[in-house]
Enzyme design. Structure first.
Site, PDB file in Angstrom:
ATOM      1  N   GLY A  10     -10.319   0.392  -9.263  1.00  0.00           N
ATOM      2  CA  GLY A  10      -9.799   0.623 -10.614  1.00  0.00           C
ATOM      3  C   GLY A  10     -10.766   0.096 -11.661  1.00  0.00           C
ATOM      4  N   ARG A  78     -12.297   5.329  -5.574  1.00  0.00           N
ATOM      5  CA  ARG A  78     -11.907   4.707  -4.297  1.00  0.00           C
ATOM      6  C   ARG A  78     -12.299   5.731  -3.225  1.00  0.00           C
ATOM      7  NH1 ARG A  78      -8.262   0.720  -6.533  1.00  0.00           N
ATOM      8  NH2 ARG A  78      -7.034   1.588  -8.234  1.00  0.00           N
ATOM      9  N   ASP A 109     -10.466  -6.473  -4.813  1.00  0.00           N
ATOM     10  CA  ASP A 109     -10.370  -6.803  -3.384  1.00  0.00           C
ATOM     11  C   ASP A 109     -10.834  -5.659  -2.477  1.00  0.00           C
ATOM     12  OD1 ASP A 109      -8.118  -5.353  -4.185  1.00  0.00           O
ATOM     13  OD2 ASP A 109      -6.838  -6.224  -2.651  1.00  0.00           O
ATOM     14  N   THR A 132     -11.673  -6.576 -12.116  1.00  0.00           N
ATOM     15  CA  THR A 132     -10.331  -6.009 -11.923  1.00  0.00           C
ATOM     16  C   THR A 132      -9.386  -6.632 -12.940  1.00  0.00           C
ATOM     17  OG1 THR A 132      -8.377  -5.987 -10.491  1.00  0.00           O
ATOM     18  CG2 THR A 132      -9.981  -7.699 -10.033  1.00  0.00           C
ATOM     19  N   ASP A 134      -6.403  -7.228 -12.411  1.00  0.00           N
ATOM     20  CA  ASP A 134      -5.291  -7.888 -11.721  1.00  0.00           C
ATOM     21  C   ASP A 134      -5.365  -9.425 -11.660  1.00  0.00           C
ATOM     22  OD1 ASP A 134      -4.412  -5.347 -11.290  1.00  0.00           O
ATOM     23  OD2 ASP A 134      -4.901  -5.284  -9.155  1.00  0.00           O
ATOM     24  N   ASP A 136      -6.401 -11.169  -9.231  1.00  0.00           N
ATOM     25  CA  ASP A 136      -5.804 -11.521  -7.942  1.00  0.00           C
ATOM     26  C   ASP A 136      -6.841 -11.982  -6.919  1.00  0.00           C
ATOM     27  OD1 ASP A 136      -7.030  -9.080  -7.702  1.00  0.00           O
ATOM     28  OD2 ASP A 136      -5.408  -8.091  -6.634  1.00  0.00           O
ATOM     29  N   ARG A 178      -0.419  -4.565  -9.332  1.00  0.00           N
ATOM     30  CA  ARG A 178      -0.173  -4.317  -7.908  1.00  0.00           C
ATOM     31  C   ARG A 178       0.693  -5.401  -7.264  1.00  0.00           C
ATOM     32  NH1 ARG A 178      -5.029  -1.157  -5.497  1.00  0.00           N
ATOM     33  NH2 ARG A 178      -6.158  -2.864  -6.441  1.00  0.00           N
TER      34      ARG A 178
HETATM   35  O1  F6P Z   1      -6.271  -2.830  -9.221  1.00  0.00           O
HETATM   36  C1  F6P Z   1      -6.180  -2.361 -10.507  1.00  0.00           C
HETATM   37  C2  F6P Z   1      -4.959  -1.487 -10.694  1.00  0.00           C
HETATM   38  O2  F6P Z   1      -4.905  -1.087 -12.055  1.00  0.00           O
HETATM   39  C3  F6P Z   1      -3.631  -2.091 -10.277  1.00  0.00           C
HETATM   40  O3  F6P Z   1      -3.126  -2.991 -11.224  1.00  0.00           O
HETATM   41  C4  F6P Z   1      -2.796  -0.859 -10.098  1.00  0.00           C
HETATM   42  O4  F6P Z   1      -1.739  -1.092  -9.218  1.00  0.00           O
HETATM   43  C5  F6P Z   1      -3.768   0.120  -9.507  1.00  0.00           C
HETATM   44  O5  F6P Z   1      -5.055  -0.317  -9.917  1.00  0.00           O
HETATM   45  C6  F6P Z   1      -3.557   1.548  -9.938  1.00  0.00           C
HETATM   46  O6  F6P Z   1      -4.509   2.346  -9.317  1.00  0.00           O
HETATM   47  P1  F6P Z   1      -4.825   3.874  -9.706  1.00  0.00           P
HETATM   48  O7  F6P Z   1      -5.692   3.856 -10.919  1.00  0.00           O
HETATM   49  O8  F6P Z   1      -5.534   4.402  -8.523  1.00  0.00           O
HETATM   50  O9  F6P Z   1      -3.510   4.512  -9.989  1.00  0.00           O
END
Ligand code: F6P
Length: 329
Positions: A10, A78, A109, A132, A134, A136, A178
């Site tokens: 992300g 990803r 992560d 990130t 997050d 985390d 997340r």
């Molecule tokens: O890890 C970053 C994040 O924004 C999380 O907070 C969220 O759950 C996820 O990515 C969403 O991913 P995507 O952009 O693939 O929907």
């Protein structure tokens, strides 16, 4: 040295200033930087950043003006293919083919899990930067992008509070994160929310309704509940249903902030963190470090082995949860 740099997972506000720092720090020491587009997926597709001369090299001017830019000019993704052994071996072969000696992955992560897997097939150096929203990852007090994401969420909360006050309503605001309650907790504290529903704490609708009744009896006219997307009770909509069923004393509305929190110009704290960590990652590579993430703990730059950064859940500060509770009166 030829240093590869990419953003993965992300996107986070601050990835661009981090990239700028990696390029400037490496070039200042006389090294070459290859920008890999679209994370591991782009590596597998041999997609490189081309400078204005059409060469696959990032120059000083390639990163001009990036301090203030959200997103990432290298793009991010990803990659399913990279999750496979074949994908990892192919990525290692591509790095060798392009004579890349070291890489700086900027991500979360998933990015660092990927880096660990790559180490099994490639003997180049890897020093990562935590990018990130997050927050985390263990090994840094804050990740790049977290401060901006919280800033954005708090701005939203402030605006919603106006409407909540005007209409004597309750808003449930769902934030990202997340499996982590970091964004939720910091947003709730800074935005003066009455309740935070986080994955780290049990969410009991009946108990929340009881608390809301007490607050209403004390004259509260509006309520803000921050819900982390990873809360075990589900997201904001599920919690709204549960509160309604339990007899919530306020009319309710739900807002999911979603990807809004990932964009925008990085706040100064993220720009500075990104610059320090990008520069430190390069200096650490030049010192011979590998398989580690650059981080900042209590004001000191530190390196943490990748496996430790995601091996355990990073707990939200207990003290801040108690503080939120004491303030929500
Ligand atoms: O890890 C970053 C994040 O924004 C999380 O907070 C969220 O759950 C996820 O990515 C969403 O991913 P995507 O952009 O693939 O929907």
């Amino acid at each position: 040295m030829r240093i590869g740099v990419f953003c993965s997972g992300g996107d986070a506000p601050g990835m661009n200033p981090c990239l700028r720092a990696v390029v400037r720090a490496a070039v200042a020491e006389g090294h070459d930087v290859v920008g890999i587009k679209r994370g591991y997926a782009g590596l597998l597709g041999e997609q490189f950043f081309l400078n204005t001369d059409g060469e696959p090299l990032m120059k000083l001017r390639s990163v001009s003006g990036l301090s203030r830019c959200g997103g990432t000019i290298l793009h991010s993704s990803r990659s399913e293919e990279f999750r496979t052994q074949e994908g990892q071996k192919k990525a290692a072969a591509i790095l060798r083919k392009h004579r890349i000696d070291a890489i700086v992955p900027i991500g979360g992560d998933g990015t660092f899990r990927g880096a660990v897997a790559l180490c099994d097939h490639w003997d180049g150096q890897i020093v990562g930067c935590p990018g990130t929203i997050d927050n985390d990852l263990i090994g840094t007090d804050y990740t790049i992008g977290f401060a901006t994401a919280v800033h954005t969420a708090v701005e939203a909360l402030d605006k919603l509070r106006d409407t909540a006050e005007s209409h004597e309503r309750l808003f449930l605001v769902e934030v990202m994160g997340r499996h982590s309650g970091y964004i939720g907790l910091y947003t709730a504290l800074a935005g003066g929310a009455e309740v935070a529903a986080l994955p780290e704490t049990p969410t009991d609708a009946a108990q929340i309704v009881h608390h809301l009744e007490t607050l209403k009896a004390r004259g509260k006219q509006s309520i803000m509940i921050v819900v982390a997307e990873g809360d075990e009770a589900g997201g904001a909509s599920q919690l709204r249903d549960a509160l309604t069923e339990a007899g919530c004393p306020f009319p309710t509305r739900v807002l999911k902030l979603g990807h809004l929190q990932r964009g925008g110009s990085p706040v100064p704290a993220d720009r500075i963190l990104a610059t320090r960590l990008g520069d430190y990652a390069v200096r650490s590579l030049l010192d011979g470090s590998t398989d580690v993430m650059a981080g900042l703990i209590h004001g000191r730059l530190v390196l943490t082995p990748f496996k430790e950064t995601f091996g355990q859940h990073k707990p939200v500060p207990e003290e801040l949860m108690t503080l939120l509770d004491r303030m929500a009166r």
